[in-house]
Motif scaffolding. Structure first.
Motif, mmCIF file in Angstrom:
data_model
loop_
_atom_site.group_PDB
_atom_site.id
_atom_site.type_symbol
_atom_site.label_atom_id
_atom_site.label_comp_id
_atom_site.label_asym_id
_atom_site.label_seq_id
_atom_site.Cartn_x
_atom_site.Cartn_y
_atom_site.Cartn_z
ATOM 1 N N SER A 26 51.328 27.301 41.125
ATOM 2 C CA SER A 26 51.355 27.492 42.574
ATOM 3 C C SER A 26 50.047 28.068 43.118
ATOM 4 C CB SER A 26 52.523 28.395 42.976
ATOM 5 O OG SER A 26 52.380 29.684 42.420
ATOM 6 N N HIS A 27 49.250 28.682 42.261
ATOM 7 C CA HIS A 27 47.954 29.255 42.655
ATOM 8 C C HIS A 27 46.905 28.817 41.632
ATOM 9 C CE1 HIS A 27 50.885 31.961 44.580
ATOM 10 N NE2 HIS A 27 49.965 32.106 45.506
ATOM 11 N N PRO A 28 46.449 27.570 41.714
ATOM 12 C CA PRO A 28 45.517 27.054 40.696
ATOM 13 C C PRO A 28 44.168 27.765 40.666
ATOM 14 C CG PRO A 28 45.869 25.447 42.451
ATOM 15 C CD PRO A 28 46.813 26.574 42.697
ATOM 16 N N HIS A 29 43.874 28.572 41.660
ATOM 17 C CA HIS A 29 42.617 29.320 41.690
ATOM 18 C C HIS A 29 42.697 30.623 40.881
ATOM 19 C CE1 HIS A 29 45.082 30.897 44.960
ATOM 20 N NE2 HIS A 29 44.424 32.035 44.819
ATOM 21 N N VAL A 30 43.839 30.869 40.226
ATOM 22 C CA VAL A 30 44.027 32.089 39.436
ATOM 23 C C VAL A 30 43.730 31.801 37.963
ATOM 24 C CG1 VAL A 30 45.684 33.832 38.649
ATOM 25 C CG2 VAL A 30 45.736 33.043 41.023
ATOM 26 N N THR A 31 42.850 32.615 37.396
ATOM 27 C CA THR A 31 42.531 32.569 35.971
ATOM 28 C C THR A 31 43.058 33.851 35.346
ATOM 29 O OG1 THR A 31 40.510 31.323 36.404
ATOM 30 C CG2 THR A 31 40.651 32.458 34.279
ATOM 31 N N VAL A 32 43.633 33.758 34.160
ATOM 32 C CA VAL A 32 44.160 34.924 33.461
ATOM 33 C C VAL A 32 43.335 35.148 32.207
ATOM 34 C CG1 VAL A 32 46.174 35.970 32.368
ATOM 35 C CG2 VAL A 32 46.482 34.421 34.310
ATOM 36 N N LEU A 33 42.817 36.367 32.060
ATOM 37 C CA LEU A 33 42.074 36.755 30.863
ATOM 38 C C LEU A 33 42.606 38.094 30.367
ATOM 39 C CD1 LEU A 33 38.367 36.015 31.908
ATOM 40 C CD2 LEU A 33 39.806 34.658 30.386
ATOM 41 N N GLU A 34 42.434 38.320 29.081
ATOM 42 C CA GLU A 34 42.790 39.608 28.491
ATOM 43 C C GLU A 34 41.516 40.397 28.235
ATOM 44 O OE1 GLU A 34 45.575 39.613 25.209
ATOM 45 O OE2 GLU A 34 46.208 37.594 25.778
ATOM 46 N N GLY A 35 41.646 41.718 28.265
ATOM 47 C CA GLY A 35 40.494 42.558 28.002
ATOM 48 C C GLY A 35 40.894 43.980 27.708
ATOM 49 N N SER A 36 39.890 44.775 27.422
ATOM 50 C CA SER A 36 40.118 46.190 27.178
ATOM 51 C C SER A 36 38.933 46.985 27.707
ATOM 52 C CB SER A 36 40.286 46.468 25.684
ATOM 53 O OG SER A 36 40.347 47.865 25.468
ATOM 54 N N ALA A 37 39.209 47.842 28.667
ATOM 55 C CA ALA A 37 38.162 48.709 29.179
ATOM 56 C C ALA A 37 37.720 49.711 28.115
ATOM 57 C CB ALA A 37 38.650 49.449 30.422
ATOM 58 N N THR A 38 38.599 49.982 27.167
ATOM 59 C CA THR A 38 38.294 50.940 26.105
ATOM 60 C C THR A 38 37.321 50.358 25.085
ATOM 61 O OG1 THR A 38 40.517 51.834 26.358
ATOM 62 C CG2 THR A 38 39.323 52.471 24.373
ATOM 63 N N THR A 39 37.593 49.138 24.623
ATOM 64 C CA THR A 39 36.769 48.535 23.561
ATOM 65 C C THR A 39 35.702 47.593 24.085
ATOM 66 O OG1 THR A 39 38.208 46.617 23.257
ATOM 67 C CG2 THR A 39 38.745 48.623 21.995
ATOM 68 N N GLY A 40 35.843 47.155 25.328
ATOM 69 C CA GLY A 40 34.904 46.176 25.874
ATOM 70 C C GLY A 40 35.296 44.740 25.568
ATOM 71 N N ALA A 41 36.411 44.552 24.901
ATOM 72 C CA ALA A 41 36.877 43.196 24.599
ATOM 73 C C ALA A 41 37.089 42.434 25.906
ATOM 74 C CB ALA A 41 38.178 43.241 23.806
ATOM 75 N N GLY A 42 36.659 41.178 25.928
ATOM 76 C CA GLY A 42 36.838 40.328 27.092
ATOM 77 C C GLY A 42 35.711 40.381 28.107
ATOM 78 N N VAL A 43 34.739 41.277 27.936
ATOM 79 C CA VAL A 43 33.665 41.418 28.927
ATOM 80 C C VAL A 43 32.873 40.120 29.070
ATOM 81 C CG1 VAL A 43 31.483 42.589 29.440
ATOM 82 C CG2 VAL A 43 33.475 43.909 28.747
ATOM 83 N N ASP A 44 32.577 39.446 27.968
ATOM 84 C CA ASP A 44 31.820 38.198 28.047
ATOM 85 C C ASP A 44 32.562 37.148 28.873
ATOM 86 O OD1 ASP A 44 29.820 39.306 26.513
ATOM 87 O OD2 ASP A 44 30.398 38.279 24.667
ATOM 88 N N GLU A 45 33.851 37.036 28.661
ATOM 89 C CA GLU A 45 34.645 36.064 29.405
ATOM 90 C C GLU A 45 34.715 36.417 30.887
ATOM 91 O OE1 GLU A 45 35.627 37.576 26.600
ATOM 92 O OE2 GLU A 45 35.887 35.956 25.141
ATOM 93 N N ILE A 46 34.831 37.706 31.179
ATOM 94 C CA ILE A 46 34.879 38.152 32.573
ATOM 95 C C ILE A 46 33.565 37.834 33.271
ATOM 96 C CG2 ILE A 46 35.035 40.175 34.085
ATOM 97 C CD1 ILE A 46 36.856 41.401 31.820
ATOM 98 N N LEU A 47 32.453 38.169 32.632
ATOM 99 C CA LEU A 47 31.142 37.893 33.233
ATOM 100 C C LEU A 47 30.918 36.394 33.400
ATOM 101 C CD1 LEU A 47 28.909 40.594 31.549
ATOM 102 C CD2 LEU A 47 29.486 40.410 33.972
ATOM 103 N N SER A 48 31.350 35.608 32.437
ATOM 104 C CA SER A 48 31.227 34.148 32.558
ATOM 105 C C SER A 48 32.003 33.645 33.762
ATOM 106 C CB SER A 48 31.733 33.453 31.288
ATOM 107 O OG SER A 48 30.882 33.732 30.213
ATOM 108 N N TRP A 49 33.201 34.178 33.961
ATOM 109 C CA TRP A 49 34.014 33.787 35.105
ATOM 110 C C TRP A 49 33.308 34.154 36.412
ATOM 111 C CZ3 TRP A 49 36.299 36.115 39.284
ATOM 112 C CH2 TRP A 49 37.276 35.376 39.961
ATOM 113 N N VAL A 50 32.775 35.365 36.500
ATOM 114 C CA VAL A 50 32.087 35.817 37.717
ATOM 115 C C VAL A 50 30.874 34.940 37.999
ATOM 116 C CG1 VAL A 50 30.733 37.709 38.731
ATOM 117 C CG2 VAL A 50 32.904 38.204 37.601
ATOM 118 N N VAL A 51 30.077 34.661 36.988
ATOM 119 C CA VAL A 51 28.873 33.840 37.166
ATOM 120 C C VAL A 51 29.252 32.437 37.633
ATOM 121 C CG1 VAL A 51 26.962 32.729 35.931
ATOM 122 C CG2 VAL A 51 27.425 35.169 35.598
ATOM 123 N N LYS A 52 30.269 31.855 37.001
ATOM 124 C CA LYS A 52 30.712 30.504 37.359
ATOM 125 C C LYS A 52 31.159 30.446 38.818
ATOM 126 C CE LYS A 52 34.835 28.422 36.356
ATOM 127 N NZ LYS A 52 35.913 28.008 35.452
#
Length: 141
Positions: free
Chosen positions: A106-132
């Protein structure tokens, strides 16, 4: 305003150098959120899966936000934060709670990613999404 933080960020290498403004509006400021919707180029909604007593309220606010006409086509990143902690909801539970397959249909503009503010996991994917999405917004302008 307390609870509304504004930062100018620059993407680190290896991404293209981009500067953008990031406004953090905490959950306690939920009544103010709608005033920022018209100017939002992107939405990064941080969903803390370790806060088991607050997850349902955060889910309601997510659906409320996505349902606002000003946010209809806004690229949205739903970040499932702290998925690495044993005290939180498992991914399968979050998928069911948020009805993620239906949400994304119903909201195709929504992307779901996992991450951890503690370990930094997912930061690369988040930044890639922002840049794109930053690039798409500037191409459209």
């Amino acid at each position: 305003t307390i609870g509304v933080e504004m930062e100018t960020l620059t993407t680190p290498k290896p991404w293209p150098k981009l500067q953008f403004e990031l406004r953090e509006i905490g959950g306690v400021m939920v009544q103010l959120w709608p005033q920022y919707y018209p100017d939002a180029a992107m939405l990064l909604y941080v969903f803390d899966v370790s806060q088991t007593t607050q997850v349902s309220g955060a889910a309601v606010e997510l659906f409320h936000t996505l349902g606002d006409p000003a946010m209809r086509d806004t690229p949205t990143l739903l970040l499932l934060n702290k998925t690495d902690l044993p005290s939180g909801f498992a991914r399968e539970q979050v998928d069911k709670l948020l009805r993620l397959p239906e949400l994304q249909r119903s909201h195709p503009h929504v992307t779901v990613l996992e991450g951890s503010a503690t370990t930094g996991a997912g930061v690369d994917e988040i930044l890639s999404w922002v840049v794109k999405h930053h690039a798409r917004l500037h191409q459209a302008a």
